[in-house]
Design a protein around this motif. Structure first.
Motif, PDB file in Angstrom:
ATOM      1  N   LYS A  89     -19.333 -22.943 -31.610  1.00 48.49           N
ATOM      2  CA  LYS A  89     -20.798 -23.048 -31.719  1.00 48.49           C
ATOM      3  C   LYS A  89     -21.363 -24.010 -30.672  1.00 48.49           C
ATOM      4  O   LYS A  89     -22.331 -23.703 -29.987  1.00 48.49           O
ATOM      5  N   HIS A  90     -20.761 -25.180 -30.575  1.00 50.25           N
ATOM      6  CA  HIS A  90     -21.248 -26.184 -29.631  1.00 50.25           C
ATOM      7  C   HIS A  90     -20.337 -26.348 -28.427  1.00 50.25           C
ATOM      8  O   HIS A  90     -20.743 -26.903 -27.411  1.00 50.25           O
ATOM      9  N   HIS A  91     -19.106 -25.921 -28.563  1.00 51.91           N
ATOM     10  CA  HIS A  91     -18.171 -25.993 -27.444  1.00 51.91           C
ATOM     11  C   HIS A  91     -17.060 -24.979 -27.656  1.00 51.91           C
ATOM     12  O   HIS A  91     -16.874 -24.447 -28.757  1.00 51.91           O
ATOM     13  N   SER A 119     -21.388 -26.269 -24.667  1.00 50.01           N
ATOM     14  CA  SER A 119     -22.481 -25.308 -24.566  1.00 50.01           C
ATOM     15  C   SER A 119     -23.521 -25.824 -23.581  1.00 50.01           C
ATOM     16  O   SER A 119     -23.728 -27.029 -23.450  1.00 50.01           O
ATOM     17  N   ASP A 159     -26.623 -25.105 -23.965  1.00 49.19           N
ATOM     18  CA  ASP A 159     -27.859 -25.143 -24.746  1.00 49.19           C
ATOM     19  C   ASP A 159     -28.149 -26.593 -25.126  1.00 49.19           C
ATOM     20  O   ASP A 159     -27.706 -27.088 -26.166  1.00 49.19           O
TER      21      ASP A 159
END
Length: 531
Positions: free
Chosen positions: A403-405, A415, A417
């Motif tokens: 999700k984040h990495h 990410s 984002d």
């Protein structure tokens, strides 16, 4: 003036020993995760209440007060926070405080008596915290650490550096000793045709070129050199580094066998004059005295300014943000580093002086008003101990895998984002103590990140130690806030032109009359006794 470069050697060796065991980076620690991460529960059944007699341990309710460096931050129910709660059997409320105003909020919270379960203490030796600790407001934790697998590995030298009269009223957050330096827009320096500064004049010329020679090549006069903010280190790590370049001591220096406060040295005044010159020529941001540190790096990312003096590991984080911004426009150059680092510049004698950390960056303290029993305290310490597991270090630094990495070749790939990262990840690493060390997975070790690490080690050779680092002053405990306000106010007013040299000298006299003379006397007594 010898500063602290010679007489402070015994403190330097202590700090160095401590940092070698616990040095780590505040913004670069993290790891992978998942529901089943192998982390032990936050408390054992014999120390925690059960849930309705079902045999399951009830979640530990925690409120944690931490600084945040962005205007956005993870909410209590964000994905990473939820996974943390699941992994540690806790129910957590985060009290986020803008870093620029954290000290004010910290003091207000102390005075209110309504304290969180875990409270980040930015300055262990601040009068407000020393008074509160000595009056019994916080648990003394030194005797408990041996009972926890990670916290028992705390470095004894750093524990000593973070004591108040020999007692540990919190758990230090380990940091690298040689962490401070300069990071800058490498592409700008190339564009203006200059090389990395080696002298103070070189540094000035770089800032001037960044303002006057269109370093971003947009044809407009819309850039400047150095970004300073309201909070950088103590008053300003920018200035705290620069004063050393002029030969000033680090807080206290030695002259003829006596300790002298930094602001009473001629070198300190020369550094202030240099800062005023930068301000007058608009080579630094004119709103530095009120600029929020949450926006500190924005001018570098947005092509407004080119230099920051702070922890050098900030360079890679800014580089990542520049790449993310360019990628969003379809213009990224993934193999190029837009940022670079250097330790600082040399003084008039050709000697480099760097500003050390104390081996730690504040600590986590546990108020007795919120944690009333020893059983509760042990659960809280078990939680803090758990955070040092590799899986949780990684998760609190880089978020959730997928999700984040992602993980590529055992390295973290973040990410791009930035909004997602700010709202769900960034800031959570502020609760990490990195004891016994940073064991998280790492982002790919790019040439810039490798250089940062090498430079931090190199900086240790040139640190200017503070010989008064271990001392607790009763005068400062009682009057330190007032004394600091006098100096901070005078320093800012001098730089912006509201005080001349005579006015600054008058402010020093006011400082002396309001307790400064007593402080100098006491510190010298403590110094003599330590030899």
């Amino acid at each position: 003036m010898k500063g602290t470069r010679n007489k402070g050697k015994k403190w330097a060796s202590l700090l160095l020993a401590g940092t070698l065991a616990a040095g780590t980076l505040i913004g670069c620690s993290q790891q992978n995760n998942g529901a089943d991460n192998g982390v032990a529960p936050a408390a054992s059944p014999d120390t925690a209440p059960t849930n309705g007699g079902s045999g399951e341990t009830a979640p530990l309710k925690l409120s944690i007060m931490l600084p945040i460096f962005k205007t956005n931050y993870p909410k209590d129910d964000s994905p990473v926070a939820a996974e943390l709660e699941k992994s540690t059997n806790t129910d957590i409320h985060f009290e986020w405080v803008p870093n620029a105003s954290y000290v004010d909020k910290f003091n207000i919270t102390l005075a209110s008596g309504k304290l969180p379960t875990i409270m980040y203490v930015p300055d262990v030796k601040s009068p407000s915290f020393v008074n509160a600790a000595k009056s019994g407001a916080f648990w003394e934790l030194g005797g408990y650490l041996k009972d926890y697998p990670n916290l028992s590995g705390a470095n004894p030298v750093i524990l000593n550096n973070s004591t108040i009269e020999g007692k540990n009223y919190g758990i230090y957050r380990g940091r690298a000793l040689g962490r401070n330096g300069v990071y800058y827009r490498k592409d700008w320096l190339d564009n203006v045709g200059l090389t990395v500064p080696e002298t103070i004049d070189d540094f000035y010329n770089m800032l001037k070129a960044f303002k006057e020679k269109d370093p971003d090549k947009n044809g407009q006069a819309d850039t400047y050199g150095l970004v300073l903010v309201k909070w950088t280190g103590q008053w300003s790590s920018g200035f705290d580094n620069i004063k050393l370049w002029f030969g000033a001591p680090n807080k206290w220096g030695e002259m003829d066998g006596k300790l002298v406060p930094e602001h009473m040295t001629p070198e300190y005044l020369e550094a202030l004059k240099f800062m005023k010159k930068l301000y007058d020529e608009k080579l630094i941001n004119q709103d530095f005295a009120i600029m929020d540190s949450a926006k500190w790096t924005d001018p570098l990312v947005n092509n407004q300014a080119g230099v920051i003096i702070d922890v050098i590991d900030g360079a890679a984080r800014v580089d990542d943000k520049i790449h993310a911004a360019l990628a969003a426009e379809g213009k990224d150059q993934p193999d190029q580093h837009f940022m670079d680092v250097f330790s600082g510049v040399k003084d008039a004698e050709g000697v480099l002086h760097t500003l050390p950390t104390s081996g730690f960056a504040g600590m986590l303290a546990v108020p007795k008003s919120s944690v009333k029993t020893e059983e509760e305290l042990k659960r809280v310490l078990a939680f803090i101990d758990q955070l040092n597991a590799p899986e949780l270090q990684t998760m609190l630094g880089y978020g959730l895998e997928g999700k984040h990495h992602t993980i590529e070749e055992d390295s973290v790939v973040m990410s791009k984002d930035t909004v997602l990262l700010e709202s769900e990840v960034e800031g959570l690493n502020q609760m990490l103590t990195f004891i016994p060390e940073d064991r998280s997975k790492k982002v790919k070790q790019t040439p810039l990140r490798l250089k940062q690490t090498e430079l931090q080690k190199e900086n240790e050779k040139y640190i200017v130690t503070n010989p008064a680092e271990p001392f607790i002053s009763q005068v400062y405990t009682e009057k330190g806030a007032q004394l600091d306000n006098i100096l901070n106010d005078a320093r800012i007013k001098f730089i912006v032109g509201q005080l001349d040299e005579a006015g600054f000298a008058a402010a020093i006299e006011l400082w002396k009359k309001n307790g400064g003379d007593d402080l100098i006397k006491e510190m010298n007594e403590l110094y003599a006794a330590s030899k």
